[in-house]
Enzyme design. Sequence first.
Site, PDB file in Angstrom:
ATOM      1  N   GLU A  63       0.847  -1.208   0.000  1.00 15.58           N
ATOM      2  CA  GLU A  63       0.000   0.000   0.000  1.00 15.58           C
ATOM      3  C   GLU A  63       0.884   1.260   0.000  1.00 15.58           C
ATOM      4  O   GLU A  63       0.740   2.138   0.848  1.00 15.58           O
ATOM      5  CB  GLU A  63      -0.990  -0.021   1.175  1.00 15.58           C
ATOM      6  CG  GLU A  63      -1.951  -1.184   1.056  1.00 15.58           C
ATOM      7  CD  GLU A  63      -3.214  -1.099   1.927  1.00 15.58           C
ATOM      8  OE1 GLU A  63      -3.309  -0.214   2.795  1.00 15.58           O
ATOM      9  OE2 GLU A  63      -4.110  -1.936   1.712  1.00 15.58           O
ATOM     10  N   GLU A  65      -4.857  -8.751  -0.608  1.00 18.18           N
ATOM     11  CA  GLU A  65      -5.657  -8.462   0.601  1.00 18.18           C
ATOM     12  C   GLU A  65      -7.109  -8.339   0.170  1.00 18.18           C
ATOM     13  O   GLU A  65      -7.448  -7.502  -0.675  1.00 18.18           O
ATOM     14  CB  GLU A  65      -5.204  -7.156   1.275  1.00 18.18           C
ATOM     15  CG  GLU A  65      -3.908  -7.301   2.031  1.00 18.18           C
ATOM     16  CD  GLU A  65      -3.549  -6.072   2.878  1.00 18.18           C
ATOM     17  OE1 GLU A  65      -4.456  -5.337   3.321  1.00 18.18           O
ATOM     18  OE2 GLU A  65      -2.346  -5.852   3.060  1.00 18.18           O
TER      19      GLU A  65
HETATM   20  O1  AHR Z   1      -5.322  -6.007   6.791  1.00 18.19           O
HETATM   21  C1  AHR Z   1      -5.261  -4.846   7.549  1.00 18.19           C
HETATM   22  C2  AHR Z   1      -4.591  -3.698   6.812  1.00 18.19           C
HETATM   23  O2  AHR Z   1      -5.361  -3.343   5.710  1.00 18.19           O
HETATM   24  C3  AHR Z   1      -3.251  -3.977   6.209  1.00 18.19           C
HETATM   25  O3  AHR Z   1      -2.213  -3.846   7.126  1.00 18.19           O
HETATM   26  C4  AHR Z   1      -3.127  -2.936   5.144  1.00 18.19           C
HETATM   27  O4  AHR Z   1      -2.302  -3.334   4.086  1.00 18.19           O
HETATM   28  C5  AHR Z   1      -4.575  -2.703   4.734  1.00 18.19           C
HETATM   29  O5  AHR Z   1      -4.888  -1.370   4.702  1.00 18.19           O
END
Ligand code: AHR
Length: 491
Positions: free
Chosen positions: A175, A297
């Site tokens: 991110e 994710e």
């Molecule tokens: O999964 C929780 C958080 O969500 C992670 O650390 C981040 O990459 C995303 O914003």
Amino acid sequence: MRRATITLQPKDDAPHIPADLYGHFAEHLGHCIYEGLWVGEDSKIPNTKGIRNDVVKALKELNLPVLRWPGGCFADEYHWKDGVGPRDKRPSIYNTHWGGVVENNHFGTHEFFELCEQIGCEAYVCGNVGSGSVQEMSQWVEYMTSPAKSPMADWRRQNGREEPWKLKYFGVGNESWGCGGEMRPEYYADEYRRYQTFVRNYGQRITKIACGPNTADYNWTEVMMSRATRFMDGLALHYYTILDQKWPPSGSATQFGEKEYRSTMHAALHMDELITKHSAIMDKHDPDKRVALMVDEWGTWHPVEPGTNPGFLFQQNTVRDALVAAVTFDIFHRHVDRVKMGNIAQMINVLQAMVLTDGPRMLRTPTYWAFHLYKGHHGAQFVPLTVKAEESNGEGHTLPSVSATASRTAKGWTVSASCLEPKECVTVSVSGLPVGVKVTSARVLTGPALQSHNTFDRPDLVKPKDLEVRFAGGELEFDLGPFAVASIELA
Ligand code: AHR
């Protein structure tokens, strides 16, 4: 009773479904690593080299293919050298992102690879671009993978590991548009090119993954693909299912009605549009589809359980979450020509978890069981299909009443179907299976209510049960209750 017709249209040249679509993610966040996985060698909780036996057993039963670590946002603050060497000498740090707790670095590189070896999965390590140097990242890769006599490889040996580990995937930052450094895509594209240059291949080919877009940031994908395609093997997409698709998360993991259910499913189904549009941009720059889209994710993000640390992201997990997982798998399968990995967030005690722990106790969530039901698809050939079913309308959201997917191997077929309708049952018939094929297993996951979930007092309330199936006029047929996920294996 509603009716749905699934028509299988097998194609000899259809792509295979990489097992890595069923990957996981474990971050130094809340009780994912500490207590969830790592209890230490002296713990009364049965463990092997400090890692909980009960959790490893449960994860192994999922045939868990790949695990991403150490974050997430934590990755861009993680300095790997803090987490190697004798544990009592490792420095403690402050976990600024997640709950402001002390991180004692007892779970580091060696412990992570030990965990992967115990589970039997591939390793996916995410490096620190946000606050780490190129040298630090490059040395980490050397430490993990170099078989040579070199400073980092020698240090690894000194710390007890002779052979290099197998590192399948390496993420160059996380991110980077947000917690990983608030970068513009133009800037990150250059940083990515520089950092990845020093992610060396020491006799094994590491798949390099660039930070990709947040949800619908198509400009990020465009810039990355136009400036860095030839330097990457994968581009990571992050998308969370959030009530009404509005940040910050609202509603509740367990206290919700039909309106919130429909809104959540609608948000989950949005994954299809995101993948379609990001893939179209990738197709322009990479028509041969060499670069994979890695959804590293994804999952539901609900407000935390009342009374728990807001920085720990601990949420319960209901039949609704299992349905979100099932429709997401169905979407991934449809895009398997471009999407090669998925990593649900997160594996234990955080967000849409597989297992929850409480001291020595552990339970499997409905999402765990959705992963379990879909195991037959790992590595199998995708079978295109069409679903004909009435739509399910209400509370301002139209959902398909049935979502389905299918695959085949030399040994047999797996057909999975979910009823998204919250009130009515549906009779599903499946055509296109070979004549004479026999059902070897048929299971369904549902609960007394959409909100049903497992607790430490009732850990098995939501668990797959046998499903009755029949052949009628040559077609496989079965009845699904509302909010149910089923998988049928045939040979
Ligand atoms: O999964 C929780 C958080 O969500 C992670 O650390 C981040 O990459 C995303 O914003």
